[in-house]
Design a protein around this motif. Structure first.
Motif, short mmCIF file in Angstrom:
data_model
loop_
_atom_site.label_atom_id
_atom_site.label_comp_id
_atom_site.label_asym_id
_atom_site.label_seq_id
_atom_site.Cartn_x
_atom_site.Cartn_y
_atom_site.Cartn_z
N VAL A 193 69.20 67.37 15.37
CA VAL A 193 70.36 67.61 15.85
C VAL A 193 71.69 66.95 15.48
O VAL A 193 72.75 67.66 15.42
N ILE A 194 71.55 65.95 14.68
CA ILE A 194 72.61 65.23 14.06
C ILE A 194 73.20 66.01 13.20
O ILE A 194 74.62 66.49 13.28
N PRO A 195 72.60 66.63 12.01
CA PRO A 195 73.48 67.61 10.95
C PRO A 195 73.93 68.72 11.81
O PRO A 195 75.04 69.28 11.29
N PHE A 196 73.29 69.21 12.61
CA PHE A 196 73.79 70.55 13.45
C PHE A 196 75.07 70.02 14.34
O PHE A 196 75.86 70.89 14.20
N ALA A 197 75.11 69.00 14.81
CA ALA A 197 76.18 68.52 15.64
C ALA A 197 77.41 68.36 14.59
O ALA A 197 78.36 68.76 14.83
N LYS A 198 77.04 67.85 13.21
CA LYS A 198 78.18 67.60 12.42
C LYS A 198 78.75 68.83 12.01
O LYS A 198 79.83 68.92 11.73
N PHE A 199 77.72 69.92 11.75
CA PHE A 199 78.19 71.09 11.30
C PHE A 199 79.20 71.82 12.45
O PHE A 199 80.04 72.46 12.00
N LEU A 200 78.75 71.73 13.78
CA LEU A 200 79.90 72.32 14.81
C LEU A 200 80.91 71.64 14.84
O LEU A 200 82.16 72.16 15.01
#
Length: 202
Positions: A114-121
């Motif tokens: 979830v961490i890299p996905f949250a960073k992408f968003l």
């Protein structure tokens, strides 16, 4: 006086002067001026209301102060630190209701993607906003803009962050390339036609 300007005359800031006073001062297009709320001086031909008042042709200022890849990396680390903090707070709250140690570890690790996905968003939406950058970028005084100095669109921001995969999958060469580019553009910047600049004249 918010409508008053400081004017650089013979190398020295003078004023403030009202617009009426400035009209009779025989200013040239390259006279440096500064108005309340501006972070730095601009040439008179870069300010719409002065162009209209003095008959100059409006010229859009080009970005001149570019953020190097190492500063941008620090901004990314700050963002990840913020996201990780929220992640740990949420996960620790959830696992506090779980008794089995195995389940606690499983829950903690299973949500790491979830961490890299949250960073992408975060990147996509915040760089396309009026803020023009994430929390890390704002703290370091840098912004993402179009090559013509305008605000990037949501679609352009999305593509820019997708293109980061190329810079990453190249074992970082795409990022290192920014050190050898006059405008400090990494591969994803060049593909998306964006710049990362120091928040000085924007």
């Amino acid at each position: 006086m918010e409508d008053a300007y400081i004017v650089v005359i013979q190398g020295k800031p003078q004023g403030p002067f009202s617009l009426t006073e400035m009209k009779s001062m025989n200013l040239t297009e390259d006279t440096f001026v500064k108005k309340g709320g501006m972070s730095d001086y601009k040439e008179a031909h870069e300010i719409p209301e002065l162009c209209e008042l003095l008959g100059f042709q409006l010229t859009k200022a080009e970005a001149q102060y570019f953020a190097s890849p190492d500063v941008r990396l620090l901004a990314a680390l700050i963002d990840y630190g913020i996201i990780l903090t929220f992640y740990l707070v949420i996960v620790l709250t959830v696992v506090s209701f779980v008794e089995t140690q195995y389940l606690k570890v499983a829950i903690t690790l299973s949500f790491l993607p979830v961490i890299p996905f949250a960073k992408f968003l975060m990147n996509v939406f915040m760089e396309a906003s009026n803020r023009r950058g994430t929390f890390g970028k704002s703290l370091l005084g840098i912004k993402v803009i179009r090559e013509d100095a305008g605000k990037i669109s949501l679609s352009q921001s999305f593509l820019r962050n997708v293109y980061k995969l190329l810079s990453t999958l190249s074992l970082g060469i795409g990022y290192i390339a920014g050190f050898f580019n006059r405008k400090q553009q990494c591969w994803h910047d060049r593909l998306a036609k964006t710049l990362v600049v120091k928040d000085r004249l924007l």
